[in-house]
Write a protein that holds these residues in place. Structure first.
Motif, PDB file in Angstrom:
ATOM      1  N   ALA A  41      47.083  31.535  30.307  1.00 60.23           N
ATOM      2  CA  ALA A  41      47.844  31.308  31.538  1.00 60.23           C
ATOM      3  C   ALA A  41      47.592  29.902  32.074  1.00 60.23           C
ATOM      4  CB  ALA A  41      47.481  32.358  32.580  1.00 60.23           C
ATOM      5  N   GLU A  42      46.333  29.497  32.126  1.00 64.10           N
ATOM      6  CA  GLU A  42      46.022  28.157  32.631  1.00 64.10           C
ATOM      7  C   GLU A  42      46.589  27.077  31.713  1.00 64.10           C
ATOM      8  OE1 GLU A  42      42.182  28.330  35.507  1.00 64.10           O
ATOM      9  OE2 GLU A  42      41.816  27.793  33.427  1.00 64.10           O
ATOM     10  N   ARG A  43      46.558  27.328  30.431  1.00 66.25           N
ATOM     11  CA  ARG A  43      47.103  26.344  29.486  1.00 66.25           C
ATOM     12  C   ARG A  43      48.606  26.170  29.684  1.00 66.25           C
ATOM     13  NH1 ARG A  43      44.594  23.666  25.926  1.00 66.25           N
ATOM     14  NH2 ARG A  43      45.659  22.655  24.183  1.00 66.25           N
ATOM     15  N   GLY A  69      49.939  26.303  32.557  1.00 66.92           N
ATOM     16  CA  GLY A  69      50.136  25.760  33.888  1.00 66.92           C
ATOM     17  C   GLY A  69      50.318  26.797  34.976  1.00 66.92           C
ATOM     18  N   LYS A  70      49.942  28.046  34.708  1.00 66.59           N
ATOM     19  CA  LYS A  70      50.113  29.113  35.693  1.00 66.59           C
ATOM     20  C   LYS A  70      48.823  29.330  36.477  1.00 66.59           C
ATOM     21  CE  LYS A  70      53.360  31.588  32.684  1.00 66.59           C
ATOM     22  NZ  LYS A  70      53.593  32.841  31.925  1.00 66.59           N
ATOM     23  N   ALA A  71      48.953  29.693  37.743  1.00 60.69           N
ATOM     24  CA  ALA A  71      47.793  30.068  38.558  1.00 60.69           C
ATOM     25  C   ALA A  71      47.354  31.473  38.173  1.00 60.69           C
ATOM     26  CB  ALA A  71      48.152  30.024  40.034  1.00 60.69           C
ATOM     27  N   ILE A  72      46.044  31.678  38.017  1.00 63.02           N
ATOM     28  CA  ILE A  72      45.560  32.994  37.601  1.00 63.02           C
ATOM     29  C   ILE A  72      44.985  33.802  38.760  1.00 63.02           C
ATOM     30  CG2 ILE A  72      45.096  32.188  35.263  1.00 63.02           C
ATOM     31  CD1 ILE A  72      42.118  32.107  36.014  1.00 63.02           C
ATOM     32  N   GLY A  73      44.870  33.215  39.940  1.00 71.91           N
ATOM     33  CA  GLY A  73      44.409  33.960  41.106  1.00 71.91           C
ATOM     34  C   GLY A  73      42.955  34.363  41.042  1.00 71.91           C
ATOM     35  N   ALA A  74      42.155  33.649  40.262  1.00 73.28           N
ATOM     36  CA  ALA A  74      40.730  33.968  40.149  1.00 73.28           C
ATOM     37  C   ALA A  74      39.977  32.691  39.853  1.00 73.28           C
ATOM     38  CB  ALA A  74      40.497  34.999  39.042  1.00 73.28           C
ATOM     39  N   GLY A  75      38.808  32.540  40.461  1.00 72.40           N
ATOM     40  CA  GLY A  75      38.008  31.349  40.252  1.00 72.40           C
ATOM     41  C   GLY A  75      36.656  31.682  39.654  1.00 72.40           C
ATOM     42  N   GLY A  76      35.742  30.712  39.723  1.00 69.07           N
ATOM     43  CA  GLY A  76      34.407  30.912  39.191  1.00 69.07           C
ATOM     44  C   GLY A  76      33.478  31.522  40.220  1.00 69.07           C
ATOM     45  N   VAL A  77      32.211  31.725  39.803  1.00 68.29           N
ATOM     46  CA  VAL A  77      31.283  32.473  40.642  1.00 68.29           C
ATOM     47  C   VAL A  77      30.794  31.679  41.848  1.00 68.29           C
ATOM     48  CG1 VAL A  77      30.545  33.923  38.728  1.00 68.29           C
ATOM     49  CG2 VAL A  77      29.266  31.835  39.230  1.00 68.29           C
ATOM     50  N   THR A  85      42.534  46.157  36.359  1.00 70.12           N
ATOM     51  CA  THR A  85      42.049  47.533  36.412  1.00 70.12           C
ATOM     52  C   THR A  85      40.601  47.589  36.862  1.00 70.12           C
ATOM     53  OG1 THR A  85      41.419  47.446  34.074  1.00 70.12           O
ATOM     54  CG2 THR A  85      43.621  48.274  34.592  1.00 70.12           C
ATOM     55  N   ARG A  86      40.067  46.464  37.342  1.00 69.86           N
ATOM     56  CA  ARG A  86      38.651  46.445  37.731  1.00 69.86           C
ATOM     57  C   ARG A  86      38.405  47.294  38.969  1.00 69.86           C
ATOM     58  NH1 ARG A  86      35.308  42.515  35.351  1.00 69.86           N
ATOM     59  NH2 ARG A  86      33.800  43.136  36.899  1.00 69.86           N
ATOM     60  N   GLY A  87      39.291  47.174  39.954  1.00 65.91           N
ATOM     61  CA  GLY A  87      39.068  47.894  41.194  1.00 65.91           C
ATOM     62  C   GLY A  87      38.026  47.239  42.064  1.00 65.91           C
ATOM     63  N   ASP A  88      37.602  46.015  41.741  1.00 67.92           N
ATOM     64  CA  ASP A  88      36.635  45.297  42.571  1.00 67.92           C
ATOM     65  C   ASP A  88      36.975  43.812  42.492  1.00 67.92           C
ATOM     66  OD1 ASP A  88      35.831  44.745  40.016  1.00 67.92           O
ATOM     67  OD2 ASP A  88      33.959  45.850  40.121  1.00 67.92           O
ATOM     68  N   LEU A  89      36.029  42.946  42.794  1.00 76.51           N
ATOM     69  CA  LEU A  89      36.307  41.518  42.805  1.00 76.51           C
ATOM     70  C   LEU A  89      36.628  41.014  41.407  1.00 76.51           C
ATOM     71  CD1 LEU A  89      33.499  40.272  45.211  1.00 76.51           C
ATOM     72  CD2 LEU A  89      35.766  41.153  45.757  1.00 76.51           C
ATOM     73  N   VAL A  90      37.410  39.964  41.344  1.00 75.64           N
ATOM     74  CA  VAL A  90      37.828  39.416  40.062  1.00 75.64           C
ATOM     75  C   VAL A  90      37.462  37.939  39.984  1.00 75.64           C
ATOM     76  CG1 VAL A  90      39.799  38.870  38.584  1.00 75.64           C
ATOM     77  CG2 VAL A  90      39.712  41.049  39.768  1.00 75.64           C
ATOM     78  N   TYR A  91      36.743  37.580  38.947  1.00 74.34           N
ATOM     79  CA  TYR A  91      36.491  36.184  38.620  1.00 74.34           C
ATOM     80  C   TYR A  91      37.242  35.865  37.339  1.00 74.34           C
ATOM     81  CZ  TYR A  91      32.790  36.621  42.067  1.00 74.34           C
ATOM     82  OH  TYR A  91      32.103  36.836  43.227  1.00 74.34           O
ATOM     83  N   LYS A  92      37.388  34.601  37.052  1.00 74.68           N
ATOM     84  CA  LYS A  92      38.088  34.193  35.839  1.00 74.68           C
ATOM     85  C   LYS A  92      37.384  34.784  34.617  1.00 74.68           C
ATOM     86  CE  LYS A  92      39.420  30.120  33.176  1.00 74.68           C
ATOM     87  NZ  LYS A  92      39.353  28.650  33.077  1.00 74.68           N
ATOM     88  N   ASP A  93      38.127  35.493  33.788  1.00 76.62           N
ATOM     89  CA  ASP A  93      37.596  36.157  32.594  1.00 76.62           C
ATOM     90  C   ASP A  93      37.659  35.167  31.437  1.00 76.62           C
ATOM     91  OD1 ASP A  93      36.995  37.758  30.428  1.00 76.62           O
ATOM     92  OD2 ASP A  93      38.305  39.405  31.015  1.00 76.62           O
TER      93      ASP A  93
END
Length: 488
Positions: free
Chosen positions: A104-106, A108-116, A128-136
């Motif tokens: 997605a980043e390649r 040029g799309k925003a993924i809505g998740a950052g680093g820790v 499907t996490r059901g909790d916080l999301v960081y960049k996978d």
């Protein structure tokens, strides 16, 4: 493009800006590489044994774009470096792990998740996490299962299948659509059954799960284990009949949970090891309490009569105060200065007693074994030794006798940074350490090589060195993929 023997594709990294000029884990030994490379028929210093056949692969962070905001070393996109050995010859490749977020980043799309180190948004609609999301990033670990690699992430994400010979991404792995959630780094493959055993955890909910996948990639068991609160485990143990889960006293602070920030603390509570039947129910788990500690990595585990034995590296305070020269990265640098010693725990399944034995006082981490002995009694474990410095640098290797605690050492040259090694069984080998230890090593001038050591003559140094055409930055975990098992 060069000829077929050396193909390089430039990738989009750039100069550091802003606060990242103070981030040491984007510079020097840790600086990301700017090319994906294939190099065939590499030069050799010495002689590669002809009974060494397979791929030594290692994962690690390599941002595809120069980070702009606060960046943790653990946030970089996953990149695999590999050397394939056959008939005394060697090939090198490095490739990104093409996760959903990477693609997605390649594009040029925003993924809505950052680093820790950045505030995290709520879960994405497709999560499907059901909790916080960081960049996978799938940048942490590699396991070899069912003929190919799986790249895994330490916060638990989507496993990504990778071709062990070419390093090209095959795609996300969900075990035929049966995977209920995600998979954390440091799952284990049972060499006798071919089963892949894994765990997953929630960042905000009081439970974790474990599962079993057959040799043929079928999910055969998936169980939930209740916990007193959210936990941040990193590894697990595996024996012939059990999985060993970790309930450790490193947890999110209340402010971290409230503000969606990766802010952790060491809680005033014991560490617990949960021994659960591999193919049984989660509520059959038996817990063993021991002193407050944290464990990043397990060497091996096995059953010995009534006892379940686990050997691992136990963290201790590193003694370094935060260095203000790193500005806002001082805390990150301090936490990354690993300080661990090898320890054996014995858990009696009948009496409930747990016994702890420290094997040595030398500082080391990232233990690996002959994977053919995973889950069974093993005598040897190979660890990296840690330089007594603020930044995480592996200055050599230690071969441990897990019975006596004695160790042989191999030191790299001054200033060299190594990687987690892998044990490569010799073709036709007859015992546990009948094989080779292979490791990446990178010098201060940016040159890298693979060193091959005879495991039975460990302290005599490399029997062969393979200079590489590109630098291999410091990274995380690797494995050995046997040549006769790599899928065509």
């Amino acid at each position: 493009m060069a000829d077929d023997a050396a193909i390089a594709r430039r990738i989009s990294t750039g100069p550091l800006t802003g606060l990242n000029t103070l981030n040491p884990y984007l510079q020097g030994l840790y600086k990301p590489v700017a090319v994906e490379t294939t190099a065939l028929d590499l030069p050799v210093i010495g002689e590669i044994p002809k009974d060494l056949h397979g791929a030594f692969v290692r994962n690690g962070p390599n941002p595809q774009h120069a980070p702009e905001g606060m960046h943790h070393w653990f946030d970089g996109d996953g990149m695999i470096h590999a050397v394939y050995f056959e008939n005394g010859r060697a090939e090198y490749r490095n490739r990104y792990v093409a996760t959903d977020d990477y693609r997605a980043e390649r594009a040029g799309k925003a993924i809505g998740a950052g680093g820790v180190l950045m505030p995290s948004a709520a879960a994405r609609p497709d999560s499907t996490r059901g909790d916080l999301v960081y960049k996978d990033t799938a940048n942490t670990d590699l396991v070899f299962h069912n003929g190919s690699l799986m790249a895994l992430w330490y916060i638990a994400g989507k496993p990504v299948r990778v071709d062990a010979r070419t390093l090209e991404t095959i795609g996300n792995e969900d075990f035929g659509g049966a995977l209920p959630r995600h998979v954390s780094a440091h799952g284990k493959v049972d060499p006798r059954t071919g089963e892949f055993c894994f765990f997953d955890y929630s960042l905000t909910e009081p439970w974790m799960t474990y599962g079993v996948v057959s040799r043929d990639n079928v999910l055969t068991n998936f169980q939930r284990v209740e916990l007193p609160g959210p936990r941040l485990p990193h590894d697990m143990g595996l024996t012939e009949n059990y999985v060993i889960l970790h309930d450790l006293p490193v947890v999110f602070t209340e402010g971290g949970l409230r503000n969606h920030m990766w802010q952790i603390k060491v809680a005033d509570q014991p560490a617990r090891f949960g021994v659960a039947p591999r193919n049984g129910r989660g509520d059959q788990i038996k817990w063993f309490e021991t002193e407050t500690c944290y464990i990043y990595h397990v060497a091996n585990a096995w059953e010995d009569g009534d006892e379940v034995v686990m050997t691992a590296c136990m963290m201790q305070p590193n003694g370094f105060p935060p260095n203000p020269a790193y500005g806002p990265y001082a805390s990150m640098v301090n936490v990354l200065a690993l300080n661990a010693v090898p320890v054996e725990w014995r858990m009696n399944m009948v009496t409930g007693e747990v016994k702890k034995r420290q094997l040595d006082d030398r500082i080391g981490e990232f233990p690996v074994i002959n994977l053919d002995y995973t889950g069974r009694k093993s005598n040897w474990s190979y660890h990296v030794s840690m330089a007594p410095e603020e930044l995480q640098r592996f200055n050599g290797l230690l071969k441990y006798d897990l019975t006596t605690g004695r160790a042989e050492a191999h030191r790299f040259a001054d200033g060299v940074g190594g990687s987690e090694p892998a044990f490569a069984p010799r073709i036709g080998g007859t015992d546990e350490d009948d094989g080779y230890v292979v490791v990446f090593a990178t010098a201060p001038d940016g040159t890298s090589e693979v060193q091959i050591l005879d495991a039975k003559a460990f302290d005599k140094g490399p029997i062969a060195r393979v200079p590489l055409p590109v630098r291999v930055p410091a990274g995380f975990h690797g494995t050995w993929a046997p040549g006769d098992q790599i899928a065509a």
